[in-house]
Design a protein around this motif. Structure first.
Motif, PDB file in Angstrom:
ATOM      1  N   GLY A  88       0.824  -1.199   0.000  1.00  0.00           N
ATOM      2  CA  GLY A  88       0.000   0.000   0.000  1.00  0.00           C
ATOM      3  C   GLY A  88       0.856   1.245   0.000  1.00  0.00           C
ATOM      4  N   ALA A  89       0.203   2.404   0.199  1.00  0.00           N
ATOM      5  CA  ALA A  89       0.890   3.687   0.166  1.00  0.00           C
ATOM      6  C   ALA A  89       1.764   3.852   1.396  1.00  0.00           C
ATOM      7  CB  ALA A  89      -0.140   4.812   0.098  1.00  0.00           C
ATOM      8  N   PRO A  90       2.866   4.581   1.260  1.00  0.00           N
ATOM      9  CA  PRO A  90       3.728   4.828   2.428  1.00  0.00           C
ATOM     10  C   PRO A  90       3.005   5.684   3.455  1.00  0.00           C
ATOM     11  CG  PRO A  90       4.399   6.172   0.564  1.00  0.00           C
ATOM     12  CD  PRO A  90       3.367   5.225   0.045  1.00  0.00           C
ATOM     13  N   ILE A  91       3.317   5.469   4.728  1.00  0.00           N
ATOM     14  CA  ILE A  91       2.688   6.185   5.833  1.00  0.00           C
ATOM     15  C   ILE A  91       3.751   7.002   6.547  1.00  0.00           C
ATOM     16  CG2 ILE A  91       1.371   5.990   7.968  1.00  0.00           C
ATOM     17  CD1 ILE A  91       0.303   3.344   7.009  1.00  0.00           C
ATOM     18  N   ARG A  92       3.445   8.276   6.795  1.00  0.00           N
ATOM     19  CA  ARG A  92       4.331   9.148   7.557  1.00  0.00           C
ATOM     20  C   ARG A  92       3.571   9.598   8.795  1.00  0.00           C
ATOM     21  NH1 ARG A  92       8.742  11.714   5.266  1.00  0.00           N
ATOM     22  NH2 ARG A  92       9.040  12.370   7.422  1.00  0.00           N
ATOM     23  N   ALA A  93       4.203   9.475   9.948  1.00  0.00           N
ATOM     24  CA  ALA A  93       3.626   9.937  11.208  1.00  0.00           C
ATOM     25  C   ALA A  93       4.283  11.257  11.578  1.00  0.00           C
ATOM     26  CB  ALA A  93       3.840   8.899  12.309  1.00  0.00           C
ATOM     27  N   LEU A  94       3.460  12.313  11.706  1.00  0.00           N
ATOM     28  CA  LEU A  94       3.969  13.645  12.018  1.00  0.00           C
ATOM     29  C   LEU A  94       3.127  14.259  13.130  1.00  0.00           C
ATOM     30  CD1 LEU A  94       4.505  14.962   8.377  1.00  0.00           C
ATOM     31  CD2 LEU A  94       6.246  14.001   9.904  1.00  0.00           C
ATOM     32  N   ALA A  95       3.696  15.275  13.769  1.00  0.00           N
ATOM     33  CA  ALA A  95       2.992  15.983  14.840  1.00  0.00           C
ATOM     34  C   ALA A  95       2.786  17.433  14.425  1.00  0.00           C
ATOM     35  CB  ALA A  95       3.784  15.908  16.148  1.00  0.00           C
ATOM     36  N   ASP A  96       1.688  17.987  14.899  1.00  0.00           N
ATOM     37  CA  ASP A  96       1.351  19.391  14.635  1.00  0.00           C
ATOM     38  C   ASP A  96       1.150  20.066  15.995  1.00  0.00           C
ATOM     39  OD1 ASP A  96       0.528  21.796  13.616  1.00  0.00           O
ATOM     40  OD2 ASP A  96      -1.367  21.087  12.801  1.00  0.00           O
ATOM     41  N   PRO A  97       2.247  20.504  16.638  1.00  0.00           N
ATOM     42  CA  PRO A  97       2.135  21.013  18.011  1.00  0.00           C
ATOM     43  C   PRO A  97       1.153  22.170  18.164  1.00  0.00           C
ATOM     44  CG  PRO A  97       4.438  20.668  17.390  1.00  0.00           C
ATOM     45  CD  PRO A  97       3.628  20.517  16.149  1.00  0.00           C
TER      46      PRO A  97
END
Length: 248
Positions: free
Chosen positions: A188-197
């Motif tokens: 499947g599609a790549p997954i990126r985990a990010l934060a938005d403080p």
């Protein structure tokens, strides 16, 4: 019968005394009746006409009608004020009547991040606290998961997204992203985990999160928002929009 009048102007023949003008010629012959009762019908007609004229003059005077027939300003104001008062009372009665219930106003919906707008140039934070340019990962399906873990929804999007589309899992109000759902999809599609403080992305789209569901923002490669789903559901809800992300 009557006695014909004499218009020769001689008093002895019944005319006018000397020094007085004769009667107008247009009057014709004048007959003086021997019995005054013969003029009763004409006298009654004249009195009736005089009474009618008197009544008309009285009403015109009461209503303030001048000779030209126009109302004076004072009389006109006195006529309009009662009508305006009645209309105002009628409107007030209609408002306070118990059977009349006002419909609640429809909530206003903000269009700050609505489809057709361009995603702003935001920098999010990865697991190493390093800034990541959000627009550098486009086209993408951005999932705001600040109201749920949403592991199953993230996996479903990654399995459905076409090649070239990145699935970005964003957690608001944290200095570092949350761990990715386990187990991650094999394909499947790549997954990126990010934060938005600062929760800037949530503030831009102006869509409140719903407990138990992720908010999805579909953005094409040019940065234009294709669709916003306030509560992510079945893949069938957004499958038709995914190919549009890579065509633009």
């Amino acid at each position: 019968m009557g006695t014909p009048g004499n218009s020769e102007g001689s008093p002895e023949f019944g005319g006018q005394p000397d020094g007085l003008p004769d009667l107008p010629p247009g009057w014709g012959p004048i007959v003086i009746p021997d019995d005054p009762a013969e003029l009763a019908a004409e006298a009654a007609l004249i009195r009736r006409e005089l009474r009618q004229q008197t009544r008309r003059a009285t009403w015109r005077r009461r209503l303030g009608l001048g000779r030209t027939g126009s109302l004076t300003a004072v009389r006109l104001t006195l006529l309009i004020m009662p009508l305006a008062l009645i209309a105002a009372l009628g409107s007030l009665f209609a408002v306070v009547w118990p059977g009349q219930q006002r419909q609640p106003a429809a909530p206003r919906t903000s269009t700050g991040g609505s489809p057709g707008r361009t995603l702003p140039a935001l920098d999010l934070v990865d697991s190493f606290a390093a800034p990541v340019a959000l627009r550098g990962l486009l086209p993408a399906v951005i999932l705001l998961t600040d109201t749920c873990a949403c592991g199953d929804q993230v996996t479903a999007v990654a399995m459905t997204a076409p090649t070239g589309v990145t699935v970005i899992v964003v957690t608001s109000g944290r200095s570092r992203p949350s761990p990715l759902p386990s187990p991650p999809p094999v394909v499947g599609a790549p997954i990126r985990a990010l934060a938005d403080p600062a929760a800037e992305l949530r503030g831009f789209i102006q869509v409140e999160g719903r407990p138990g569901a992720a908010t999805a923002v579909l953005v094409d490669r040019s940065g234009e928002i294709v669709r916003i789903l306030p509560a992510l559901g079945s893949p069938t809800d957004y499958q038709l929009d995914l190919p549009e992300l890579t065509r633009r």
